[in-house]
Design a protein around this motif. Structure first.
Motif: not given
Length: 566
Positions: A228-239
């Protein structure tokens, strides 16, 4: 001789006294669209405001926004084609693809309603795409993007990586919406084109936050590796967990990758790059869009074949650049020979960093070599110790010969609509339009951290409020329940009334024999009183100057000073 009507202009009066009219009723959208066709071919992103400005500058005429918008719509239909006409000939286009590129795959799915056929889905995978994927690493990126026309829909794409670590489109499909059913339909056709489930089970699939894609892959290829793309995972993680330290720890997920695809990428940039290439085509009718994609890939294949002949090395340029960086960094590492081709490599600063490298099995503690297929600085230091070339340890996936095999397949050209073979299938109507609330959007919805104000500071859009007093989220300090109460305002002190002073006795001074009149200067009273008319001044024979005037006294009428004899 037949009678002819001939008119001759004898005199012209070119002096006009009438005023200029900016709103000309003879100008309509159809006439204006014929004047915009060449402009739209040169600039497909022409805006309505640009059309109005051009008409004003060129013909000195004002047009409304609605007329400019209608003229642009008519001009776009003349340039790119009509949506209704291209949907009706979708079967003819699929037949032309199969005729010009034998071995390709095209699928058209329609839905019937009261005897009429409505367009639902379209899939295309050319024979050149299938042949090129054989020479590439088993790594595929999946993604979907919106279509920017009035009928809507989604474009599903599958993109691989060639020997030079660049994008290689494999197939694409137009579907009505993105869900598990459409992804399953797309993946079933893709798996058949790539050789079946047994071969595709060895592939690694990378995707973003696509709706329904995860259960579709698990049902069709349960043993396939997924990323899974880390950019999209981090977008949810950083919330919920912001901070750079947690971000650095999150990127350690690369340690769980398997070495089979020889790719350690963390993001799905190849699919995003392909979506960016076709961003203008996504607003065109279906046949024009698919033809623009096919034409782009045909030209790209020709450029790749030309570039492969100009390469002077046996390694692809991008891979060679990465290998040179590792070779340069290898000077900071000292190898110690153990046995056969097993080494212990430590840093020259003796800080305790050291790794075990096995050149025979291409395995060592750091795992970077096994994940990427490119010898890292630790492995290069051990290889140089044995006086060997690091290029000999690269797999065949990264060599020029493999790159030539990828681009040797030919994408053949197609004819235009005027010479297509008319199939026996009925005409297809456009899909029913899905009218969503709000204004139609053509741009991707950005995250809060993607919105820059001036390139240095991000906006607060979408960010959670946090109070600076109680440190709780959901409100700010203005509405905080723990906010201290403001101090009551101080009462103003009433002004004190002045006390009456005693009236001084007017003093007299010795003056000249001639009588003089001195007027005292009255002060403004505390309460307004109606003014009184002063008496006229006494005529003076000789002006004299009073040595001193008495202090002012509150009086309503000026008084005369007493005369003193000499």
């Amino acid at each position: 001789m037949a009678e002819t009507h001939i008119w001759q202009l004898r005199r012209i009066n070119d002096k006009h006294k009438c005023s200029r009219e900016f709103n000309v009723k003879m100008l309509n959208a159809k006439w204006l669209s014929s004047r915009l066709e060449n402009t739209l071919r040169d600039n497909p992103s022409l805006r309505v405001v640009d059309i109005r400005n051009k008409v004003t500058r060129k013909w000195n005429i004002a047009v409304t926004k609605s007329m400019a918008r209608r003229a642009k719509t008519l001009a776009v239909e003349q340039v790119d084609g009509s949506f209704v006409e291209q949907f009706s000939r979708i079967y003819d286009y699929a037949h032309e693809i199969l005729r010009s590129n034998p071995g390709s795959t095209t699928k058209v799915k329609v839905e019937g309603n009261e005897g009429e056929k409505y367009f639902s889905r379209f899939y295309m995978c050319l024979k050149a795409y299938k042949d090129s994927m054989i020479s590439c690493r088993p790594f595929i990126g999946l993604d979907g993007c919106f279509l920017k026309h009035k009928y809507g829909g989604e474009l599903l794409t599958a993109v691989g990586r060639d020997a030079n670590d660049q994008m290689l489109p494999i197939s694409c499909a137009v579907v009505e919406v993105e869900n598990k059913d459409t992804w399953t339909w797309f993946l079933e056709l893709l798996i058949d084109d790539l050789g079946g489930p047994d071969i595709c089970a060895a592939y690694t699939f990378m995707s973003d936050q696509q709706k329904g894609l995860l259960p579709a892959i698990q049902s069709l290829l349960p043993r396939a590796d997924q990323r899974f793309c880390m950019r999209h995972l981090y977008a949810n993680f950083r919330k919920k967990f912001p901070g750079k330290n947690l971000k650095a720890l999150m990127y350690w997920s690369k340690s769980r990758f398997i070495p089979r695809p020889l790719c350690d990428t963390l993001v799905n940039n190849m699919s995003e790059a392909f979506n960016n290439v076709i961003v203008q085509a996504r607003s065109k009718p279906i046949v024009s869009m698919m033809e623009e994609i096919r034409l782009y890939m045909m030209q790209r294949w020709v450029e790749n074949r030309s570039k492969a002949k100009s390469f002077k090395n046996s390694i692809c340029p991008r891979i060679k650049t990465r290998l040179d960086i590792e070779t340069k960094n290898s000077t900071n590492w000292i190898p110690s020979w153990s046995a056969n081709q097993i080494f212990e490599v430590r840093h020259k600063s003796f800080t305790g960093e050291k790794f075990v490298v096995n050149i025979d099995s291409k395995h060592y503690t750091y795992r970077k070599w096994s994940l990427t297929g490119i010898p890292c600085c630790h492995a290069v230091a051990a290889i140089k110790f044995l006086n060997l070339s690091e290029e000999d340890f690269l797999p065949h996936w990264f060599r020029i010969s493999t790159y030539e095999e990828t681009s040797n397949s030919i994408i053949y050209p197609c004819n235009g609509q005027q010479v297509w073979t008319e199939t026996e299938f009925p005409d297809v109507l456009p899909p029913p339009k899905r009218i969503l609330p709000g204004r139609p959007k053509k741009k991707r919805r950005l995250e809060a951290w993607e919105m820059n104000k001036n390139g240095k500071q991000i906006t607060k859009h979408g960010m959670t409020k946090k109070c600076s007093i109680c440190k709780e989220v959901g409100h700010n300090r203005k509405s905080c329940p723990q906010q201290p109460e403001p101090a009551p305002p101080s009462q103003p002190t009433p002004p004190t009334e002045p006390t009456p002073s005693t009236q001084p006795t007017p003093s007299t001074e010795t003056a000249s024999p001639t009588a003089t009149v001195a007027r005292s200067q009255p002060t403004p009273p505390t309460e307004p009183t109606p003014p009184t008319q002063p008496p006229p001044p006494t005529p003076m024979t000789q002006p004299t100057q009073a040595s001193q005037q008495p202090p002012p006294t509150p009086m309503s009428q000026p008084t005369q000073s007493s005369q003193q004899p000499p």
